[in-house]
Design an enzyme around this catalytic site. Sequence first.
Site, PDB file in Angstrom:
ATOM      1  N   ASN A 248      92.987  41.000  83.828  1.00  0.00           N
ATOM      2  CA  ASN A 248      94.127  41.059  83.477  1.00  0.00           C
ATOM      3  C   ASN A 248      95.398  41.836  83.309  1.00  0.00           C
ATOM      4  OD1 ASN A 248      95.295  41.207  81.132  1.00  0.00           O
ATOM      5  ND2 ASN A 248      93.893  40.338  79.518  1.00  0.00           N
TER       6      ASN A 248
ATOM      7  N   GLU B 295      96.448  36.641  81.257  1.00  0.00           N
ATOM      8  CA  GLU B 295      97.438  36.693  80.823  1.00  0.00           C
ATOM      9  C   GLU B 295      98.385  37.829  82.168  1.00  0.00           C
ATOM     10  OE1 GLU B 295      96.381  40.749  77.400  1.00  0.00           O
ATOM     11  OE2 GLU B 295      97.911  39.431  77.052  1.00  0.00           O
TER      12      GLU B 295
ATOM     13  N   ASP C  53      88.857  37.763  81.761  1.00  0.00           N
ATOM     14  CA  ASP C  53      88.710  38.884  80.144  1.00  0.00           C
ATOM     15  C   ASP C  53      87.781  38.257  78.896  1.00  0.00           C
ATOM     16  OD1 ASP C  53      89.444  40.182  78.006  1.00  0.00           O
ATOM     17  OD2 ASP C  53      90.945  39.699  78.137  1.00  0.00           O
TER      18      ASP C  53
ATOM     19  N   ASN D   3      86.993  39.300  76.425  1.00  0.00           N
ATOM     20  CA  ASN D   3      87.108  39.687  74.358  1.00  0.00           C
ATOM     21  C   ASN D   3      85.776  40.183  73.896  1.00  0.00           C
ATOM     22  OD1 ASN D   3      89.858  40.374  74.318  1.00  0.00           O
ATOM     23  ND2 ASN D   3      90.560  39.141  74.843  1.00  0.00           N
TER      24      ASN D   3
ATOM     25  N   ASP E 254      86.231  42.724  79.880  1.00  0.00           N
ATOM     26  CA  ASP E 254      85.662  41.828  81.204  1.00  0.00           C
ATOM     27  C   ASP E 254      84.574  41.732  81.513  1.00  0.00           C
ATOM     28  OD1 ASP E 254      89.205  42.192  81.360  1.00  0.00           O
ATOM     29  OD2 ASP E 254      88.561  43.990  80.633  1.00  0.00           O
TER      30      ASP E 254
ATOM     31  N   ASP F  91      96.582  47.678  79.904  1.00  0.00           N
ATOM     32  CA  ASP F  91      94.944  47.965  79.798  1.00  0.00           C
ATOM     33  C   ASP F  91      93.766  47.929  79.737  1.00  0.00           C
ATOM     34  OD1 ASP F  91      95.775  45.885  78.316  1.00  0.00           O
ATOM     35  OD2 ASP F  91      95.382  46.279  76.239  1.00  0.00           O
ATOM     36  N   HIS F  92      93.939  46.990  80.845  1.00  0.00           N
ATOM     37  CA  HIS F  92      92.749  46.655  81.363  1.00  0.00           C
ATOM     38  C   HIS F  92      92.290  46.963  82.579  1.00  0.00           C
ATOM     39  CE1 HIS F  92      91.131  43.427  78.458  1.00  0.00           C
ATOM     40  NE2 HIS F  92      92.810  43.433  78.791  1.00  0.00           N
TER      41      HIS F  92
END
Length: 265
Positions: A7, A34, A146, A148, A218, A251-252
Amino acid sequence: MKVAFWNVNSVRPRLPQVLEWIKEEQPDVLCLQEIKCQEHEFPTEPFEEEGFQCAVFGQKSYNGVAILSKYAIEDIQKNNPYFQDDQSRILECVIDGWLRVVNVYVPNGQAVGTEKMDYKLDFLKSFKEYIKSRMKLENPLIIGGDFNVAPTPQDAHKSAQQDKDVLCSPQERKAFRELLHLGLLDTIREFNIQAKDLFSWWDYRSGSFQSNKGFRIDHILASAMAFNSPEYKIINCGIESSPRSNERPSDHAPIWVKIEKINKI
DNA sequence: ATGACGTGAGTATCACGA
């Protein structure tokens, strides 16, 4: 074959570091989540110059998924045929004529009790039926991206509020377990049964990465045929946290598996 | 802590992420 998932939190500002990571880690397949752009805005040419074909399922400003592959990409399917969705979150294909890959970006959920959480839970419920149909097909299957969801308390840092918070709520964890109960294995956990503090996402705020206050959200799920069978075997996997130290990082962190096709006599 | 960051749209500030 090395298959990675990342991501990137928008592909265009992240392009230089994605290209750098590809050169260092040499994935054969890279599934992005994303991408936050439409097909015609996707940077296809730089990836083609590195030897990748691109399948892109984009959306303006939000969501969007793509699959880059050094091998042939066939049987492309966009989103879940059993779930009406105006957001671009799933891209499925067959790589090199044998490996079925589902690249998924599960909705965020915002907070327990919101409409966005209802959407997330509906998405996951229908995703289970969709994956069930894919498991009936002959190919080895891996589902990555991802999700979540931090599946167990082991997958969230110690100070996380686990019972009520998004990523960790009982409803989200149940939906994830139900996916596994179809007969899928959580590859990274299977290879790291006891490991704690093994995370794939860290909030941009409050220096979360520096203090390793993250979550493992993830995942790469594998069918039994893909994980370990007479024909195929996952020989290694990992979470590559080093790009999280880059300037302007996602951020991943990227995650990956190495799957081997065992030659028949 | 109704916060903190970061991105896209659009050019001030909001929606959204997790």
